[in-house]
Write an enzyme that holds these catalytic residues in place. Structure first.
Site, short mmCIF file in Angstrom:
data_model
loop_
_atom_site.label_atom_id
_atom_site.label_comp_id
_atom_site.label_asym_id
_atom_site.label_seq_id
_atom_site.Cartn_x
_atom_site.Cartn_y
_atom_site.Cartn_z
N GLN A 115 -6.23 12.46 12.38
CA GLN A 115 -6.07 12.87 11.00
C GLN A 115 -5.21 11.86 10.24
O GLN A 115 -4.31 11.23 10.81
CB GLN A 115 -5.42 14.26 10.93
CG GLN A 115 -6.34 15.40 11.33
CD GLN A 115 -7.49 15.61 10.35
OE1 GLN A 115 -7.45 15.17 9.20
NE2 GLN A 115 -8.53 16.28 10.82
N PHE A 157 -16.81 19.85 18.06
CA PHE A 157 -16.40 18.56 17.50
C PHE A 157 -14.90 18.39 17.75
O PHE A 157 -14.11 18.11 16.85
CB PHE A 157 -16.70 18.48 16.00
CG PHE A 157 -18.14 18.79 15.64
CD1 PHE A 157 -19.12 17.81 15.69
CD2 PHE A 157 -18.52 20.08 15.28
CE1 PHE A 157 -20.44 18.10 15.36
CE2 PHE A 157 -19.83 20.38 14.94
CZ PHE A 157 -20.80 19.38 14.99
N CYS A 201 0.87 -1.18 0.00
CA CYS A 201 0.00 0.00 0.00
C CYS A 201 0.90 1.22 0.00
O CYS A 201 1.34 1.68 1.06
CB CYS A 201 -0.93 0.00 1.21
SG CYS A 201 -2.12 1.37 1.20
N ASP A 243 -14.93 21.36 13.48
CA ASP A 243 -14.29 20.28 12.72
C ASP A 243 -15.24 19.08 12.71
O ASP A 243 -14.99 18.06 13.33
CB ASP A 243 -12.96 19.90 13.37
CG ASP A 243 -12.17 18.88 12.55
OD1 ASP A 243 -12.61 18.56 11.43
OD2 ASP A 243 -11.14 18.40 13.04
N CYS A 299 -13.88 17.66 5.65
CA CYS A 299 -13.38 16.66 4.71
C CYS A 299 -14.39 16.39 3.61
O CYS A 299 -14.26 15.41 2.88
CB CYS A 299 -13.04 15.36 5.46
SG CYS A 299 -14.46 14.59 6.28
#
Length: 439
Positions: A274, A301, A168, A370, A397
């Site tokens: 993150q 958040f 990966c 957030d 996001c």
């Protein structure tokens, strides 16, 4: 008047399905597919690039248009050599074939397009902050066992089949080095027979492994997991039957710790982090720039303190609000250990169900939001009902829900000063952003 046909009557089959059509890809959509038009309806083609001339078969309805599979490639635009041998099968990365300059433009354009869809234009959209290969510090893999063979990897695009991965390139090498030892263990423990998922997080103190499968671990399973932790020097292994359940530690060899800014924090199992350290640093820097010298900051958040703890270290007085008690406990403990107890207050609260009202934010100079992918519609609505704080920084996001929430703030008298796109998800369709609002 009666609507529709008799109960139980099936809809007439779409005569377009199964057709072969010739198309030219016009653009890449927000999910990473190439998009063309056929009879004024969109046609979505995985792995296609703008300018590709293709013959495709329409396979199923997708929204107002069709999903399609390629029958013949009549002319293809130049492509980048994919970094991973699993590309094309694995559903994890969708854009490894896109030349890097075009890739960067496309990522930034997702933010511009989302804002434009809400009639928000003329905003300062800053240059994209790039992601680096081999930097992803948290991944989630699915596993399935058939006899003594274990498939461990990402699921195929829009399917449940697992692509058994041996590499990966987006992940940290320490994470990919665990694939084979983990695959070997899953072939031997009883709990793996039910299949499930594993989340691997690279913390500062080592790897944190969370196994999610509905089968409860036997004593032998626990011993096997503990032995894996010892052999591979893992910081912790935990188990839970599903995403709604509290994780149960199986082997806790040392605290799973990370640093938010320069503030150490011990993470509970399954805590949000993150995707990359570089993205986290970029987010913290952008939020700090957005709120400027605001003294009293409310961090909504807040998670485990990713943003709130570094802000407190900078001298801001922070109220951190989060619904998950374990994360609030982590934040509290980190603040106390760092000598920030006087600068950080916490509150456990589900902001989707019970948002903070404007009266509760009356003494706040700046708000930081957030939220998860669904956005912060309830909290934004509560803010704009009264006279909200002068400054607001939003982390997102999901450009679509961000644009929706931004529209509500603009309609309430805020100004969107700038947006900073951040590529936290290399080769994927997702993107992070930070935005500064001022009233």
């Amino acid at each position: 008047m009666r609507r529709g046909g008799p109960r139980g009557r099936k809809a007439a089959p779409d005569p377009a399905l199964g057709q072969r059509v010739d198309i030219e890809i016009e653009r890449i959509g927000r999910s990473g597919d190439g998009i063309a038009s056929h009879e004024e309806k969109p046609v979505y083609v995985p792995l296609a690039l703008p300018g590709d001339l293709l013959s495709v078969r329409l396979t199923k309805r997708r929204g107002e248009g069709y999903a399609a599979e390629v029958i013949e490639s009549r002319s293809l635009m130049p492509r980048r050599q994919p970094a991973c041998r699993h590309f094309g099968q694995c559903g994890g990365c969708r854009l490894q074939h896109l030349p890097m300059a075009s890739y960067r433009d496309w990522k930034r354009d997702q933010v511009i397009a989302a804002l434009k869809s809400r009639a928000i234009e003329g905003v300062d959209i800053r240059p994209l902050i790039d992601a680096e290969p081999g930097s992803r510090r948290r991944i989630r893999l699915a596993f399935q066992r058939a006899g003594d063979r274990v498939s461990l990897g990402y699921r195929q695009r829009e399917r449940q089949e697992i692509v058994d991965v041996g590499e990966c390139p987006i992940a940290l090498p320490a994470i990919t080095a665990l694939f084979e030892p983990l695959r070997h263990l899953l072939a031997r423990i009883d709990m793996a027979e039910a299949g499930g998922e594993v989340a691997i997080t690279a913390a500062d103190s080592g790897l944190d492994l969370l196994v999610e499968t509905r089968a409860e671990p036997t004593l032998a399973d626990r011993e096997g997991l503990a032995a894996l932790a010892e052999r591979e020097d893992l910081a912790r292994i935990a188990w839970r039957p599903d995403a709604r359940s509290e994780p149960e530690p199986i082997a806790a060899r040392r605290a799973v710790s990370v640093q938010f800014g320069d503030v150490p924090a011990a993470l509970p199992p399954g805590a949000f982090l993150q995707a990359t350290e570089a993205a986290e640093r970029a987010i913290i820097k952008a939020v700090a720039a957005a709120i400027g010298e605001a003294r009293r900051v409310t961090d909504l958040f807040a998670g485990c303190g990713t943003i709130g703890l570094p802000l407190a270290r900078r001298g801001h007085k922070v109220l951190a609000v989060e619904r998950e008690p374990a994360m609030v406990q982590t934040l509290d403990a980190a603040a106390r250990s760092a000598g920030l107890a006087a600068d950080v207050r916490t509150m456990i609260r589900d902001l989707d169900q019970t948002p903070l009202g404007s009266d509760e934010l009356a003494d706040t100079d700046a708000v930081v939001l957030d939220p998860p992918r669904a956005g912060a519609a309830s909290q934004i609505a509560a803010i704009v009902q009264g006279r909200g704080p002068k400054t607001l920084a939003m982390v997102s996001c999901n450009p679509a829900t961000f644009a929706r929430d931004a529209r509500a703030l603009l309609d309430a008298g805020y100004r969107l000063a700038w947006v900073q796109p951040i590529d936290a998800f290399l080769y994927a369709a997702e993107i992070e952003l930070v935005a500064a609002f001022h009233r």
